[in-house]
Enzyme design. Structure first.
Site, PDB file in Angstrom:
ATOM      1  N   LYS A  24     -15.251 -13.380  47.035  1.00 58.81           N
ATOM      2  CA  LYS A  24     -15.777 -14.691  46.652  1.00 58.81           C
ATOM      3  C   LYS A  24     -17.286 -14.794  46.845  1.00 58.81           C
ATOM      4  CE  LYS A  24     -11.466 -17.130  46.741  1.00 58.81           C
ATOM      5  NZ  LYS A  24     -10.485 -16.161  47.262  1.00 58.81           N
TER       6      LYS A  24
HETATM    7  C1  LIG Z   1      -9.288 -15.879  46.703  1.00 60.06           C
HETATM    8  C2  LIG Z   1      -8.703 -14.553  46.949  1.00 60.06           C
HETATM    9  C3  LIG Z   1      -7.766 -13.988  46.068  1.00 60.06           C
HETATM   10  C4  LIG Z   1      -7.243 -14.736  44.861  1.00 60.06           C
HETATM   11  O1  LIG Z   1      -8.242 -14.921  43.875  1.00 60.06           O
HETATM   12  P1  LIG Z   1      -8.017 -16.014  42.728  1.00 60.06           P
HETATM   13  O2  LIG Z   1      -9.291 -16.048  41.975  1.00 60.06           O
HETATM   14  O3  LIG Z   1      -7.743 -17.304  43.431  1.00 60.06           O
HETATM   15  O4  LIG Z   1      -6.866 -15.573  41.919  1.00 60.06           O
HETATM   16  C5  LIG Z   1      -7.311 -12.706  46.321  1.00 60.06           C
HETATM   17  N1  LIG Z   1      -7.733 -12.014  47.410  1.00 60.06           N
HETATM   18  C6  LIG Z   1      -8.616 -12.524  48.278  1.00 60.06           C
HETATM   19  C7  LIG Z   1      -9.011 -11.732  49.459  1.00 60.06           C
HETATM   20  C8  LIG Z   1      -9.144 -13.813  48.085  1.00 60.06           C
HETATM   21  O5  LIG Z   1     -10.023 -14.311  48.942  1.00 60.06           O
END
Ligand SMILES: *Cc1c(COP(=O)(O)O)cnc(C)c1O
Length: 465
Positions: free
Chosen positions: A112
């Site tokens: 993220k």
């Molecule tokens: C947020 C997250 C996901 C999922 O991603 P999305 O965009 O919500 O599908 C998967 N793995 C990790 C480690 C995350 O932080």
């Protein structure tokens, strides 16, 4: 480039107002009115190019004339300066034809950061140019909150309020949110699930009076800029594997459908994508919808991959808009049915269109652990449980001969020490930066799972009043 709502009843906006709005006024999600296409020559130019160069080229068409290209180039360079790996998103070979795309080299050790570091700078830049301030509210299942707080802390034009489900995030995830001392960041522990947190955020956006009073802005993956920023690494990974001469498959650990939708966007822009594998844990609504075309929410089950413990995948609405061939009234109908009955049913041709590019696989807890152990044994590499879900799903994908598969590694194993310990019998290596953080005092504000309580907290602690 203009942005339109998936529900068809909000005014079209250019990039910057879309960035600042987050959710559309009609409850829908903004999508570009068309997909910009990159030429074959541009894609070939990505071979051997740096991540930042690719980001500038891929993302610029989405900004229209709202951000000057020179300014955008500076913002991209600043956004990725704090990453601990020179490649930003390095590609690591596993088995023959199977690669791991490491997206966890940012400041909070999850993918993220890639989008949030860019979004925070774009937002701050836009607000300062306009002489405005904003209040950011976001719901987190664990990783978004830390990434948002890290990206926005100390920025003058914004206050940040992050809602997380109490007791359902790891200690490190929590402490990444609660240890920053900056006055503009606040962490609210909600007595509920992630879906409750997300519903509270949506309700605040739908309260137009409150929304205006505090100049609400959203940074959840419903914000178009998040999805947009995540398209970059699909291009960099594919370029390293010979794209555009060969197509590439991707397996994406999926919760809110933001990351994998970015892969869909890359494909619409002209990247040859063979398949997109939706990898889910036992919260498998997306795998179920692909089997029978019925999108139906169930109870959220807590797993070792908490960032994917989600039943309502917000960004799926963006794909629905595409699968209905941009039929906004039909999407509105789906969303109303979901709110009313907890389910809706897609038409056969819509599911078929989805199946043309997507696969889905459900990976249970035992398979997740097994995959973590297998990777440690065969490659001497620790992976986190989210990454393991993606990898286990990747192994079930059927790709044409010679087409490589890229599994997205979405978090560093140090972020989920309990799951790592359960799988390996010993804890992960904790980076020095994280060990130092674990000694800091925490600031947490517990709140009731109620809209009024959250709004009161924001009014009392924000700087907009
Ligand atoms: C947020 C997250 C996901 C999922 O991603 P999305 O965009 O919500 O599908 C998967 N793995 C990790 C480690 C995350 O932080």
């Amino acid at each position: 480039m203009e942005y339109i709502s998936t529900r068809g009843r909000a005014t079209a906006l250019s990039f910057e107002p879309t960035l600042l709005a987050g959710l559309a006024g009609d409850g829908g999600l903004y999508v570009p009115d068309h997909w910009p296409k990159l030429s074959r020559q541009t894609l070939e130019g990505f071979r051997g190019a740096g991540f930042q160069h690719v980001a500038k080229t891929v993302l610029m068409p989405f900004l229209g004339s709202d951000v000057r290209p020179e300014r955008f180039a500076e913002i991209v360079d600043e956004a990725y300066a704090g990453f601990s790996h020179a490649d930003i998103a390095p590609l690591v070979a596993l088995d023959d034809g199977h690669y791991l795309l490491e997206l966890f080299h940012g400041p909070t050790l999850a993918f993220k950061d890639v989008a949030m570091q860019l979004l925070a700078r774009l937002m701050d830049d836009a607000l300062r140019r306009r002489g405005q301030r904003a209040t950011i509210v976001g719901a987190t299942s664990g990783d978004t909150g830390g990434a948002a707080i890290e990206a926005f802390r100390g920025r003058d034009a914004v206050d940040v309020f992050i809602l997380y489900p109490q007791g359902r995030v790891s200690d490190i995830q929590r402490m990444q949110m609660t240890t920053p001392t900056d006055a503009n960041v606040h962490t609210l522990a909600v007595d509920g699930t992630f879906d409750d947190c997300q519903a509270l955020v949506k309700a605040m956006f739908n309260d137009s009076e409150f929304r205006q009073e505090v100049n609400l802005a959203g940074v959840n993956s419903i914000n178009w800029a998040r999805v947009m920023a995540q398209t970059t690494y699909y291009f960099t990974a594919a370029a390293q594997l010979g794209s555009p001469d060969t197509p590439v498959g991707f397996s994406v650990p999926t919760g809110n459908f933001g990351d994998i939708f970015a892969g869909y966007v890359a494909a619409q822009m002209g990247l040859p994508v063979a398949r997109l594998m939706i990898a889910t844990n036992v919260n498998d609504i997306l795998a179920r919808v692909m089997q029978a075309g019925i999108y139906e929410t169930e109870e959220v089950i807590a797993t070792s991959s908490p960032s994917m413990d989600i039943q309502v995948s917000s960004n799926f609405e963006r794909l629905l808009f595409e699968l209905t061939r941009r039929d906004a009234p039909r999407v509105s109908g789906f969303m109303n049915a979901l709110a009313r009955d907890g389910r809706f049913e897609m038409a056969e041709d819509e599911v078929a269109l989805m199946s043309a590019l997507f696969d889905a696989a459900r990976v249970d807890e035992a398979q997740t652990q097994e995959t973590m152990r297998d990777v440690l044994k065969r490659f001497d590499m620790q992976i986190d449980p989210h990454t393991a879900v993606g990898l286990a799903a990747a192994r079930r994908a059927v790709l044409p001969d010679g087409v490589p598969m890229v599994s997205l590694a979405t978090a560093h194993p140090a972020k989920f020490p309990a799951a790592v310990e359960a799988a390996f019998g010993t804890g992960p290596d904790i980076p020095a930066r994280v060990r130092e953080m674990m000694t800091q005092p925490e600031r947490i504000s517990p709140v009731e799972n109620a809209l009024g309580a959250v709004q009161t907290f924001i009014r009392q602690n924000g700087r907009m009043g």
